[in-house]
Design a protein around this motif. Structure first.
Motif, short mmCIF file in Angstrom:
data_model
loop_
_atom_site.label_atom_id
_atom_site.label_comp_id
_atom_site.label_asym_id
_atom_site.label_seq_id
_atom_site.Cartn_x
_atom_site.Cartn_y
_atom_site.Cartn_z
N SER A 639 -25.83 -54.62 -49.50
CA SER A 639 -26.28 -53.23 -48.80
C SER A 639 -27.58 -53.03 -48.29
O SER A 639 -28.29 -51.74 -48.39
CB SER A 639 -26.13 -52.23 -49.84
OG SER A 639 -24.88 -52.10 -50.65
N GLY A 640 -27.90 -54.29 -47.70
CA GLY A 640 -29.30 -54.29 -46.96
C GLY A 640 -30.40 -54.75 -47.85
O GLY A 640 -31.43 -54.80 -47.33
N GLN A 641 -30.33 -54.87 -49.25
CA GLN A 641 -31.25 -55.60 -49.91
C GLN A 641 -31.02 -56.62 -50.38
O GLN A 641 -29.82 -57.26 -50.63
CB GLN A 641 -31.45 -54.47 -51.13
CG GLN A 641 -31.41 -53.03 -50.91
CD GLN A 641 -31.38 -52.01 -51.86
OE1 GLN A 641 -32.57 -51.97 -52.85
NE2 GLN A 641 -30.85 -51.17 -51.99
N ASN A 642 -32.03 -57.54 -50.72
CA ASN A 642 -31.91 -58.88 -51.22
C ASN A 642 -32.30 -59.16 -52.66
O ASN A 642 -33.18 -58.43 -53.09
CB ASN A 642 -32.73 -59.83 -50.50
CG ASN A 642 -32.11 -59.97 -48.88
OD1 ASN A 642 -31.18 -59.40 -48.56
ND2 ASN A 642 -32.62 -61.18 -48.15
N VAL A 643 -31.25 -59.67 -53.61
CA VAL A 643 -31.45 -59.96 -54.89
C VAL A 643 -31.41 -61.25 -55.16
O VAL A 643 -30.44 -62.12 -54.47
CB VAL A 643 -30.54 -59.28 -55.70
CG1 VAL A 643 -30.82 -57.71 -55.40
CG2 VAL A 643 -29.31 -59.56 -55.46
N THR A 644 -31.87 -61.98 -55.98
CA THR A 644 -31.92 -63.35 -56.46
C THR A 644 -31.36 -63.50 -57.83
O THR A 644 -31.76 -62.82 -58.64
CB THR A 644 -33.41 -63.95 -56.33
OG1 THR A 644 -33.68 -63.71 -55.01
CG2 THR A 644 -33.01 -65.47 -56.78
N ALA A 645 -30.56 -64.52 -57.92
CA ALA A 645 -29.55 -64.63 -59.30
C ALA A 645 -29.73 -66.43 -59.52
O ALA A 645 -29.35 -66.93 -58.73
CB ALA A 645 -28.48 -64.07 -59.25
N GLN A 646 -29.60 -66.52 -60.69
CA GLN A 646 -29.38 -68.05 -61.20
C GLN A 646 -28.04 -68.20 -61.49
O GLN A 646 -27.40 -67.36 -62.13
CB GLN A 646 -30.31 -68.65 -62.24
CG GLN A 646 -30.43 -70.05 -62.41
CD GLN A 646 -31.24 -70.45 -63.85
OE1 GLN A 646 -31.60 -69.64 -64.58
NE2 GLN A 646 -31.99 -71.40 -63.55
N VAL A 647 -27.54 -69.40 -61.09
CA VAL A 647 -26.10 -69.87 -61.58
C VAL A 647 -26.10 -70.09 -63.04
O VAL A 647 -26.54 -71.38 -63.60
CB VAL A 647 -25.49 -71.05 -60.65
CG1 VAL A 647 -24.11 -71.24 -61.04
CG2 VAL A 647 -25.69 -70.57 -59.23
#
Length: 849
Positions: A639-647
């Motif tokens: 939705s136009g925002q960036n998020v970071t996540a670990q596998v």
């Protein structure tokens, strides 16, 4: 030819004379029974392999035909831009047919004014007059009725609606409705499209119009989400040439797809049945080789004295070889012609069982489908019978008249085994698995001989302490230990093949049934918002069953992996279809692992709170295709925002479960205010079908996907293919039965002679009968035990891999296999040797001499 002229001094014998002599010797005297046995073995081998190769050839054509029907053509070019007119001209120049379709979303308005006017967001598909090129459109004059085939799409000004749109828009056939700015007449109820989207995220419900009506609707504007496609049908070579011409021009906006690339929900079912037929053909070839080898040995023994007679009369070894060559040629010709005839008839029977799945016309099988069984039968015949005849022509008449047994040789057996392994590898196209299976069969054969011969000491001790019929039966077993060891290995091999085919059939049918379990969800519903969720849940509880949990769903895409741009990551990945990875994905979050998912790397998380670190779970195929590993860091655009996540883990899932599944799952909601909706699936009984209209009318924004007709078609397909598998099993039982009879007849003269001698020395019929029972029970126990072990190894390490079977477990043949083999061998053995109890011993001994 003068009477006093020696035959051996004849310079050259005319071919016709040698042929007549060979055929007379072939069917005369002791050779008649063994020649018939050898011919029958060859006919069975060729017939069974021909049945299966011919069927496989046609099944492969069926797979392609079904795949092209799901694509509505032989190939398709699709993309987000209009298909260039030059591509259509190139296809036309190659003699190919084309059809065009444009798919977009638009509001559909029913009759009425203001707030009373019903409306529904739908997927509009505009098609050209030539659509569909392959497959059938099913339409009806009222919704939810039985569909009738219609070969062309709607005319100008007409619209065909999927059944549930009739209630949603409050229309009937003949009424008018509006799509955008244009009015249309509802002409048909659209029951089924050949290329309807199988994905639960596909557009629905569907409205079908003519392609020339698009401009009137005014529904496509700058920024509209539209999909354009050109379908192609015609000569496959021409299609391949067109593909090569267009591949360089497709770019990132278009994608080429050919029929057979996994199209249709039943593609995997057909591939499994094809593999099963090929594997059964390979095992049938093994059975045929065993029968031919046994019959060839017996036939060579029956010709032993004929050779002595011919040599005594002066026939030179070269002439004797010519006689044998004519005999083998006659047997090969008879076995090939009659075997192919029976194979063709058996194949027609098999195709009749699955006739409902076949296209109206199937081209004749390829020539190679006829060559393979003939080549296999003749190869086995020459390798097992040829060396025996070669051995015969070198023996002197005196040695022949003094000896009853041909000196044993093993060289041709080894050569025959290698040839069989090569033929099986060619049939199955699984070289590594075939090598393992061939080695396993070879080890099993010699293991049985070793076990039997090694147990002689134990049997001898048992024999010394036994009395009565047990002592007599064990004595007979010990007296002919070498022959019994070989026969136990042969019979063990026969039942090993039969148990393997039976077990593979059982697991295959089970896998198909599990693919679409009874009561599986047949409807998906998504675009459910929070205020609608409770009403949808109440509807499911009232009218449906077997519902899956509600899953939150949002759209997003991966933009980076370990700070590397996603496009660069895909360039270094093994996957060649990067378009599948560059698109937006449906994402969800959950603290619970779905029942049909399994973690294969990493660990699943425990309950996560809003403050917990953000983790993701990746589907195994998606992770492998993009080179993603546990521990990698992914950056998403949501939705136009960036998020970071670990596998955190990589998992497998079952797309056949008919439940919502996702490539990527977060451990918690990735953003506090991210836009999302809900998705679920459920099973809606046919009698409650109309109840869903009330839900759609109340919440027109939700999207319902109906897959009940697709599931019904697949279940019917599985039922028919199940009958085909049973037919193949029956053919294998018939082949095994004939090989079993051959194996019994080979040792029958020896057993009859032994029984005659026992009666001549005063043994009673009851004693001999009981002794035979004991002997065959021991033989059956050993053969059954070996068959169970061999079947376990073959199914687990060969068939399971080739047929993609999982959770094979221990075969149920362990529960009943050994007793069944003991009963069959004992019954056959006692019946075959019954002559020894009814015919006078003097007659049996005279017949032997």
């Amino acid at each position: 030819m003068p009477a006093n002229k020696p035959v051996g001094k004849e310079p050259t014998s005319p071919a016709g004379v040698m042929a007549v002599l060979a055929l007379r010797l072939l069917w005369r005297g002791a050779g008649g029974r063994s020649a018939a046995m050898l011919a029958t073995s060859l006919i069975i081998a060729v017939a069974v392999v021909a049945t299966l190769t011919l069927t496989t050839d046609r099944l492969q054509r069926l797979i392609y035909s079904k795949a092209s029907h799901y694509l509505a053509a032989d190939a398709r070019v699709s993309g987000s831009l209009p298909v260039p007119a030059e591509w259509r001209e190139q296809a036309s120049d190659l003699g190919l047919q084309t059809a065009h379709a444009t798919t977009f979303r638009a509001m559909l308005f029913g009759p009425g004014v203001g707030v009373d006017q019903p409306m529904q967001l739908g997927a509009v598909k505009a098609v050209s007059s030539s659509y569909p090129l392959k497959g059938d459109l099913l339409v009806a004059d009222k919704p939810f009725a039985q569909g009738l085939v219609n070969s062309v799409g709607p005319q100008l000004g007409e619209v065909w609606l999927t059944s549930r749109l009739f209630a949603a828009l409050n229309v009937e056939v003949g009424d008018s409705l509006s799509i955008g700015d244009a009015d249309f007449v509802v002409a048909k109820a659209l029951i089924q499209e050949p290329d309807s989207p199988q994905s639960v995220m596909g557009f629905a419900p569907r409205a079908l119009i003519h392609r020339d009506d698009i401009e009137r609707t005014g529904a496509i504007a700058l920024g509209s989400r539209v999909n354009y496609s050109m379908t192609i049908a015609g000569d496959l070579d021409a299609i391949n040439r067109l593909e090569q011409l267009l591949l360089k021009e497709l770019g990132s906006h278009f994608k080429w797809r050919s029929a057979g690339e996994g199209d249709g929900p039943d593609a995997g079912v057909f591939q499994r049945i094809t593999n099963y037929v090929m594997l059964v053909a390979a095992l049938a070839l093994v059975l045929g080789a065993v029968a031919i080898a046994l019959a060839a040995d017996e036939f060579a023994r029956s010709q032993y004295r004929n050779v002595a007679l011919l040599k005594t009369l002066g026939l030179v070894p070269r002439a004797i070889l010519q006689v044998f060559a004519w005999q083998l040629s006659a047997l090969a010709l008879l076995g090939s012609v009659v075997g192919l005839l029976f194979g063709w008839l058996f194949q027609l029977g098999l195709l009749k069982i699955i006739a409902g799945l076949m296209p109206n016309y199937l081209p004749p099988p390829n020539v190679i489908a006829f060559i393979i069984p003939v080549l296999s039968g003749i190869t086995v015949l020459l390798l097992f019978a040829g060396p025996r005849f070669w051995q015969l022509h070198k023996i002197s008449p005196l040695a022949v008249l003094r000896a009853r047994i041909i000196p044993a040789t093993t060289g041709h057996w080894w050569l025959g085994l290698v040839a069989i392994a090569v033929l099986v590898a060619l049939l199955t196209r699984h070289i590594a698995l075939t090598s393992f299976a061939s080695l396993a069969l070879l080890v099993a054969f010699f293991a049985v001989r070793f076990i039997v011969l090694a147990s002689i000491g134990l049997l001898a001790k048992w024999h010394a302490g036994a009395s009565g019929i047990w002592r007599l039966g064990l004595g007979q077993w010990l007296n002919y230990r070498d022959q019994n060891a070989t026969q136990a290995a042969v019979f063990g091999l026969i039942f090993m093949v039969l148990f393997s085919v039976y077990s593979a059939r059982t697991h295959l049918l089970s896998a198909w049934q599990q693919q679409i379990p009874e009561g599986a969800p047949n409807h998906f519903v998504f675009n459910i918002y929070d205020h609608q969720k409770e009403d949808v849940k109440n509807f499911i509880e009232t009218s449906a069953k077997n519902a899956s949990p509600f899953y939150a769903m949002t759209r997003g895409r991966v933009v980076q992996v370990n700070d590397k741009p996603w496009k660069q990551q895909l360039e270094s990945s093994p996957n060649e279809q990067s378009n599948n990875y560059e698109r937006e994905l449906n994402l969800t979050w959950s603290s619970t692992l779905q029942d049909d998912n399994e973690v294969v790397a990493g660990q699943w998380w425990t309950n996560a709170e809003e403050s917990s670190p953000l983790f993701v779970s990746i589907e195994e195929g998606y992770a492998n295709g993009a080179n993603i590993l546990v521990g990698d860091t992914l950056e998403f655009s949501l939705s136009g925002q960036n998020v970071t996540a670990q596998v955190a883990n990589i998992r497998t899932l079952s797309w056949q479960s008919m439940r919502p599944n996702f490539f990527i799952i977060f451990n918690r909601k990735p953003l506090p205010f991210i836009a999302s909706n809900w998705i679920t699936s459920f099973n809606l009984p046919e009698e409650n079908k109309l109840a869903v209209n009330a839900l759609i009318q109340k919440f027109p924004s939700i999207t319902l996907i109906e897959i009940d007709q697709t599931l019904k078609n697949i279940k019917g397909l599985v039922d028919q293919l199940g009958k085909a598998v049973e037919y193949l099993l029956a053919l294998m039982v018939l082949a095994a039965l004939m090989v079993l009879i051959t194996g019994m007849l080979v040792t029958l003269p020896l057993r009859l002679r032994t029984s005659a001698l026992m009666r001549a020395f005063g043994a009673g019929k009851a004693v001999i009968s009981y002794a035979l029972w004991v002997e065959f029970l021991i033989l059956g126990f050993i053969a059954g035990f070996v068959a169970c072990i061999g079947a376990e190894l073959i199914v687990r390490f060969w068939l399971a891999g080739a047929l993609k079977l999982s959770d094979v477990g221990f075969l149920d043949t362990w529960l009943w296999g050994i007793p069944v083999v003991m009963c069959i061998l004992t019954s056959f053995g006692v019946l075959a040797t019954g002559k020894s109890l009814t015919v006078a011993p003097s007659q049996l001994l005279k017949a032997e001499n």
